[in-house]
Design an enzyme around this catalytic site. Structure first.
Site, PDB file in Angstrom:
ATOM      1  N   GLY A   1      58.140 -13.336 -55.816  1.00  0.00           N
ATOM      2  CA  GLY A   1      56.878 -13.793 -55.240  1.00  0.00           C
ATOM      3  C   GLY A   1      57.132 -14.969 -54.318  1.00  0.00           C
ATOM      4  O   GLY A   1      58.201 -15.072 -53.704  1.00  0.00           O
ATOM      5  N   GLU A   2      56.155 -15.841 -54.189  1.00  0.00           N
ATOM      6  CA  GLU A   2      56.242 -17.037 -53.332  1.00  0.00           C
ATOM      7  C   GLU A   2      56.345 -16.703 -51.845  1.00  0.00           C
ATOM      8  O   GLU A   2      56.559 -17.585 -51.020  1.00  0.00           O
ATOM      9  CB  GLU A   2      57.468 -17.904 -53.685  1.00  0.00           C
ATOM     10  N   GLY A   3      56.246 -15.417 -51.476  1.00  0.00           N
ATOM     11  CA  GLY A   3      56.491 -15.046 -50.088  1.00  0.00           C
ATOM     12  C   GLY A   3      57.965 -14.934 -49.766  1.00  0.00           C
ATOM     13  O   GLY A   3      58.344 -14.825 -48.593  1.00  0.00           O
TER      14      GLY A   3
ATOM     15  N   GLU B   1      52.291 -15.998 -52.787  1.00  0.00           N
ATOM     16  CA  GLU B   1      51.445 -16.477 -53.886  1.00  0.00           C
ATOM     17  C   GLU B   1      52.271 -17.050 -55.023  1.00  0.00           C
ATOM     18  O   GLU B   1      53.463 -16.816 -55.134  1.00  0.00           O
ATOM     19  CB  GLU B   1      50.570 -15.334 -54.414  1.00  0.00           C
TER      20      GLU B   1
ATOM     21  N   ILE C   1      51.256 -20.029 -48.675  1.00  0.00           N
ATOM     22  CA  ILE C   1      51.427 -19.688 -50.080  1.00  0.00           C
ATOM     23  C   ILE C   1      50.219 -20.201 -50.862  1.00  0.00           C
ATOM     24  O   ILE C   1      49.896 -21.394 -50.804  1.00  0.00           O
ATOM     25  CB  ILE C   1      52.723 -20.309 -50.665  1.00  0.00           C
TER      26      ILE C   1
END
Length: 338
Positions: free
Chosen positions: A304-306, A162, A70
């Protein structure tokens, strides 16, 4: 180790992409035909097993070591009010990752993924790309190489995610510059801006594309002019993973947008990638179509954040478990004609 020493070295690596092993692919297809099930009855799970066999170069692919990487970065374009949250939230969320309290912490653990978080100069946002290039050449190369550095040779899978307030605007600008189209078609609510905020984002993206219109439309220049450090890092990770033959699991709109400039130069860059999910961000489906990727999931996620990719990693594990652990017709003494 510095993988990309110059923009020219980055372009050369992008132009010379490896392919999956055809023998491992064929062997995996043969095994699928011998397993105790009707041909094609496991649908995408069968395709995933064959895909991983080709890229891992073995007929019985596995995931012994997988990493969720990340990347976090801050964006100067936030001065235009394109996000519902202040830029300070990026650093706060990185601290939350470190403390184990974010969604990706829980989801990575559930999927058996190592978690690596790389914060890229959070106290030094990129430039406002409506009036200047977001990054210098040196800054963009540094971000690309920081991304490449997280891809170890012994990884069986890498997942990219991200965190960066304002980065859905950068993602939209990358897509618009790479694939064209009206800016409004690429922007969405991101962190939750209202209709006026979405219109403001579209205007910012349109101005950015116009400002950089005379610059070379290469992958490197597009990344450095309208991207962000965390997005460039994901691009570097994708390209390094291709060099090492490591399959990549993509997350949402922003992670997928890291491929947009690369795919505009060489569409084959997406061949070793799996789209974990299609996010609720409006431009993501169109972007996946441009990349030729069919997402595994569509759960209405937009964190987000994967996070979406981490959920999809469990599906990949299931695909490989079925491929490796099912009996063949001969082993089970079941008639293949049934």
């Amino acid at each position: 180790m510095t993988c990309f020493t110059s923009p020219e070295a980055f372009a050369a690596a992008l132009a010379e992409l490896g392919d999956p092993d055809p023998h491992a692919t064929a062997d995996a297809q043969t095994r699928q035909a011998e397993l105790t099930k009707p041909a094609g009855s496991l649908g995408r799970l069968e395709e995933l097993a064959v895909f991983f066999a080709g890229w891992q170069r073995r007929a019985r692919p596995r995931i012994d070591r997988a990493r969720a990487a990340i990347f976090a970065g801050n964006h100067g374009v936030t001065v235009h009010g394109v996000s519902a949250f202040p830029a300070s939230v990026t650093a706060q969320m990185v601290a939350n990752f470190a403390g184990g309290g974010a969604a990706i912490n829980a989801l990575a653990a559930a999927a058996g993924l190592e978690l690596t978080v790389v914060a890229l100069d959070l106290d030094r946002p990129t430039a406002d790309f409506t009036v200047a290039a977001a990054m210098s050449e040196a800054e963009c190369l540094d971000a690309l190489n920081q991304g490449a550095a997280v891809v170890d040779t012994d990884l069986d899978l890498i997942l990219l995610g991200e965190m960066g307030i304002g980065n859905s605007t950068a993602a939209a600008a990358l897509c618009a510059r790479s694939f064209g189209g009206d800016a409004a078609a690429w922007v969405g609510p991101g962190t939750g801006v209202d209709g006026h905020g979405v219109a403001r984002k579209a205007d910012v993206v349109a101005r950015a594309v116009a400002f950089h219109a005379d610059a070379p439309v290469t992958a490197f220049e597009t990344l450095r002019r309208v991207g962000g450090r965390e997005i460039a890092a994901m691009a570097g990770a994708v390209l390094r993973a291709r060099q090492l033959g490591v399959p990549v699991l993509l997350d949402g709109f922003i992670g997928s947008a890291a491929l947009a400039p690369l795919a505009a130069d060489n569409p084959a860059i997406a061949a070793h990638c799996v789209a974990g999910h299609c996010s609720a961000e409006p431009g993501h489906r169109h972007l996946l179509d441009m990349l030729g990727l069919d997402p595994l999931l569509a759960l209405g996620m937009r964190l987000g954040e994967g996070s979406g990719a981490a959920v999809a990693a469990n599906i990949i594990r299931s695909a490989l478990a079925a491929h490796n652990e099912m009996a063949t017709f001969a082993e089970a003494q079941v008639s293949a004609s049934l």
